[in-house]
Write a protein that holds these residues in place. Structure first.
Motif, PDB file in Angstrom:
ATOM      1  N   MET A  98      -3.040   4.594 -10.152  1.00 46.40           N
ATOM      2  CA  MET A  98      -4.205   4.737  -9.171  1.00 46.40           C
ATOM      3  C   MET A  98      -4.482   3.627  -8.486  1.00 46.40           C
ATOM      4  O   MET A  98      -4.666   4.005  -7.158  1.00 46.40           O
ATOM      5  N   LEU A  99      -4.154   2.337  -8.103  1.00 46.99           N
ATOM      6  CA  LEU A  99      -4.227   1.126  -7.326  1.00 46.99           C
ATOM      7  C   LEU A  99      -2.812   1.584  -6.674  1.00 46.99           C
ATOM      8  O   LEU A  99      -3.646   1.327  -5.190  1.00 46.99           O
ATOM      9  N   VAL A 100      -1.874   1.961  -6.724  1.00 48.21           N
ATOM     10  CA  VAL A 100      -0.280   1.669  -5.424  1.00 48.21           C
ATOM     11  C   VAL A 100      -0.877   3.095  -5.248  1.00 48.21           C
ATOM     12  O   VAL A 100      -1.040   2.470  -3.478  1.00 48.21           O
ATOM     13  N   HIS A 101      -1.768   4.101  -5.171  1.00 48.73           N
ATOM     14  CA  HIS A 101      -2.283   5.049  -4.559  1.00 48.73           C
ATOM     15  C   HIS A 101      -3.360   4.716  -3.430  1.00 48.73           C
ATOM     16  O   HIS A 101      -3.448   5.325  -1.781  1.00 48.73           O
ATOM     17  N   TYR A 102      -4.056   4.538  -4.253  1.00 48.85           N
ATOM     18  CA  TYR A 102      -5.852   3.508  -2.763  1.00 48.85           C
ATOM     19  C   TYR A 102      -4.875   2.798  -2.099  1.00 48.85           C
ATOM     20  O   TYR A 102      -5.197   2.549  -1.326  1.00 48.85           O
ATOM     21  N   TYR A 103      -3.567   1.798  -2.263  1.00 47.01           N
ATOM     22  CA  TYR A 103      -3.510   0.631  -1.241  1.00 47.01           C
ATOM     23  C   TYR A 103      -2.416   1.148  -0.210  1.00 47.01           C
ATOM     24  O   TYR A 103      -2.779   1.006   1.065  1.00 47.01           O
ATOM     25  N   ALA A 104      -1.679   2.383  -0.711  1.00 45.36           N
ATOM     26  CA  ALA A 104      -1.058   3.510  -0.041  1.00 45.36           C
ATOM     27  C   ALA A 104      -1.792   3.942   1.259  1.00 45.36           C
ATOM     28  O   ALA A 104      -1.324   5.188   2.533  1.00 45.36           O
ATOM     29  N   THR A 105      -3.245   4.553   0.765  1.00 46.32           N
ATOM     30  CA  THR A 105      -4.260   4.889   1.188  1.00 46.32           C
ATOM     31  C   THR A 105      -5.342   5.246   1.965  1.00 46.32           C
ATOM     32  O   THR A 105      -6.070   5.517   2.900  1.00 46.32           O
ATOM     33  N   HIS A 106      -5.467   3.737   1.920  1.00 49.97           N
ATOM     34  CA  HIS A 106      -6.556   3.203   2.690  1.00 49.97           C
ATOM     35  C   HIS A 106      -6.206   2.813   4.380  1.00 49.97           C
ATOM     36  O   HIS A 106      -5.315   3.040   4.679  1.00 49.97           O
ATOM     37  N   PRO A 107      -7.296   2.686   4.813  1.00 45.32           N
ATOM     38  CA  PRO A 107      -7.159   3.458   6.479  1.00 45.32           C
ATOM     39  C   PRO A 107      -6.508   2.636   6.752  1.00 45.32           C
ATOM     40  O   PRO A 107      -5.843   2.549   7.882  1.00 45.32           O
ATOM     41  N   LEU A 108      -6.243   0.663   6.243  1.00 47.96           N
ATOM     42  CA  LEU A 108      -6.004  -0.270   7.102  1.00 47.96           C
ATOM     43  C   LEU A 108      -4.807  -0.231   7.208  1.00 47.96           C
ATOM     44  O   LEU A 108      -4.024  -1.353   6.716  1.00 47.96           O
ATOM     45  N   ALA A 109      -3.919   0.588   5.728  1.00 46.58           N
ATOM     46  CA  ALA A 109      -2.645   0.083   5.273  1.00 46.58           C
ATOM     47  C   ALA A 109      -1.435   0.598   6.272  1.00 46.58           C
ATOM     48  O   ALA A 109      -1.923   1.480   7.195  1.00 46.58           O
ATOM     49  N   GLN A 110      -0.249  -0.514   5.883  1.00 45.60           N
ATOM     50  CA  GLN A 110       0.650  -0.272   7.300  1.00 45.60           C
ATOM     51  C   GLN A 110       1.407  -0.548   6.159  1.00 45.60           C
ATOM     52  O   GLN A 110       1.506  -2.145   5.085  1.00 45.60           O
ATOM     53  N   TYR A 111       2.979  -0.321   6.633  1.00 45.95           N
ATOM     54  CA  TYR A 111       3.677  -0.334   5.460  1.00 45.95           C
ATOM     55  C   TYR A 111       4.666   0.177   5.805  1.00 45.95           C
ATOM     56  O   TYR A 111       5.841   1.556   6.890  1.00 45.95           O
ATOM     57  N   ASN A 112       6.036  -0.002   5.016  1.00 46.86           N
ATOM     58  CA  ASN A 112       7.330   1.123   5.959  1.00 46.86           C
ATOM     59  C   ASN A 112       7.691   2.624   4.804  1.00 46.86           C
ATOM     60  O   ASN A 112       7.539   2.020   3.069  1.00 46.86           O
ATOM     61  N   TRP A 113       7.819   3.014   5.376  1.00 49.59           N
ATOM     62  CA  TRP A 113       7.596   4.828   4.358  1.00 49.59           C
ATOM     63  C   TRP A 113       8.197   4.565   3.516  1.00 49.59           C
ATOM     64  O   TRP A 113       7.894   4.714   2.136  1.00 49.59           O
ATOM     65  N   TRP A 114       9.868   4.299   3.821  1.00 49.39           N
ATOM     66  CA  TRP A 114      10.749   4.497   2.417  1.00 49.39           C
ATOM     67  C   TRP A 114      10.536   3.457   1.086  1.00 49.39           C
ATOM     68  O   TRP A 114      10.458   3.829  -0.538  1.00 49.39           O
ATOM     69  N   ARG A 115       9.660   1.873   1.739  1.00 47.91           N
ATOM     70  CA  ARG A 115       9.437   1.136   0.925  1.00 47.91           C
ATOM     71  C   ARG A 115       8.294   1.627  -0.326  1.00 47.91           C
ATOM     72  O   ARG A 115       7.895   1.452  -0.946  1.00 47.91           O
ATOM     73  N   SER A 116       7.255   1.832   0.868  1.00 47.23           N
ATOM     74  CA  SER A 116       6.244   2.511  -0.307  1.00 47.23           C
ATOM     75  C   SER A 116       6.410   3.870  -1.144  1.00 47.23           C
ATOM     76  O   SER A 116       5.684   3.889  -2.525  1.00 47.23           O
ATOM     77  N   LYS A 117       7.226   4.612  -0.468  1.00 47.11           N
ATOM     78  CA  LYS A 117       8.104   5.533  -1.309  1.00 47.11           C
ATOM     79  C   LYS A 117       8.652   4.945  -2.955  1.00 47.11           C
ATOM     80  O   LYS A 117       8.433   5.802  -3.928  1.00 47.11           O
ATOM     81  N   ILE A 118       9.250   4.518  -2.288  1.00 45.89           N
ATOM     82  CA  ILE A 118      10.000   3.423  -3.902  1.00 45.89           C
ATOM     83  C   ILE A 118       8.647   2.810  -4.521  1.00 45.89           C
ATOM     84  O   ILE A 118       9.056   3.330  -6.363  1.00 45.89           O
TER      85      ILE A 118
END
Length: 332
Positions: A98-118
């Motif tokens: 639940m936390l990893v999806h929360y961090y990934a979908t938060h409006p302020l999230a910024q990340y490398n797409w591949w690292r996030s999906k991994i």
């Protein structure tokens, strides 16, 4: 029939319990999306009410608030109604997902797409593995029993357990779970290209999952065989000393720690090495749990002698070759 009704009731309770946090977070996303579609200055957070603005600007603090209210308070109340703290064990396998999806979908999230999906994929694999082990151990029942350590603490604290349990079972779990998941927050807060250290982290995480799954499966098979021998009135094996358990007294714990420290490598690679503190605290806690487990093993007369020999010849966590006693290698 009574057991079946209790199983369905516990399943319903477990599935419904996180809904308050889910609804609240979806409301935040809905507010941000609606305002974003009408804002012209690019900063839609300026149009948010004070409550939603605070949630928008403080994703890590919001995660802690939701955990405190929905898990610490609500789960604690439910545990007293049911006289069992079984649900926190189950949610150890769910909350990181639940936390990893929360961090990934938060409006302020910024990340490398591949690292996030991994990271998301690895966390799902870890969660499914641990959930499978939980239900397999509990014979596919929801809430059949609580962790034996909580039962011992209930006896130890007696009439004070009702309030001690809030801190010992729930607040402590918040420290551990939010702490070990800090790298998942970092992964979704820093946008940097993948490099070699990401692959080192992936290998460490995958090795941890495989080792933990293999060790848990070997332990489950051992317990099942002993149960069948006991039912047939035959002598059973006092101690598991095969497979990974030949090289480590707690290979399942080793695999679990390897998984969490693999996530730390992701965060360290992104310049946030301080997040090791969560895994460090978790490791120290697991060291104490290891001590409790070994003391419990030695209290069982039928396996005490074999386990003492096992302790002398076998590594505690990290798999390693057996030590010799009297110049000869002996099995425990």
């Amino acid at each position: 029939m009574g057991s079946g009704r209790r199983n369905l009731k516990n399943a319903a309770v477990a599935l419904l319990s996180p809904i308050p946090s889910i609804i609240f977070y979806l409301s935040l996303l809905n507010h941000c999306q609606r305002i974003s579609s009408t804002a012209s200055d690019g900063d839609h957070s300026l149009s948010l009410s004070p409550l939603w603005a605070w949630c928008y600007y403080h994703p890590l603090l919001l995660a802690n608030v939701l955990f405190f209210v929905n898990v610490n308070v609500l789960f604690w109340v439910i545990s007293h109604i049911q006289s069992s703290h079984w649900m926190i064990d189950l949610y150890w396998t769910v909350i990181p997902v639940m936390l990893v999806h929360y961090y990934a979908t938060h409006p302020l999230a910024q990340y490398n797409w591949w690292r996030s999906k991994i990271a998301i994929s690895l966390t799902w694999v870890w969660g499914v593995r641990l959930s499978h082990n939980y239900f397999r151990r509990e014979k596919w029942q929801w809430g059949a029993r609580e962790d034996w350590r909580f039962t011992d603490m209930r006896l130890q604290y007696g009439k004070h357990w009702w309030w001690v349990s809030f801190f010992a079972v729930y607040v402590s779990q918040q420290v551990f779970l939010i702490g070990v998941c800090l790298p998942l927050y970092v992964i979704h807060s820093v946008d940097e290209p993948l490099n070699i250290w990401d692959f080192v982290a992936i290998i460490a995480c995958l090795c941890g999952i495989v080792v933990a799954f293999s060790a848990d499966t070997q332990l489950h098979d051992f317990v099942s065989r002993n149960q069948k021998l006991k039912e047939l009135g035959k002598p059973f094996v006092a101690n598991l000393d095969e497979g990974l358990w030949r090289y480590s007294r707690h290979p399942n714990y080793f695999g679990e720690q390897l998984w969490w420290w693999g996530l730390v490598i992701f965060a360290w690679n992104l310049g946030q090495g301080w997040t090791f503190i969560g895994s460090f605290i978790n490791t120290m806690c697991l060291a104490y749990v290891t001590k409790l487990v070994e003391e419990w093993m030695l209290k069982q007369d039928y396996r005490a002698e074999a386990y003492r020999l096992y302790q002398k010849t076998t590594s505690v966590w990290i798999p390693w070759f057996k030590s010799s006693i009297g110049g000869k290698d002996k099995k425990a």
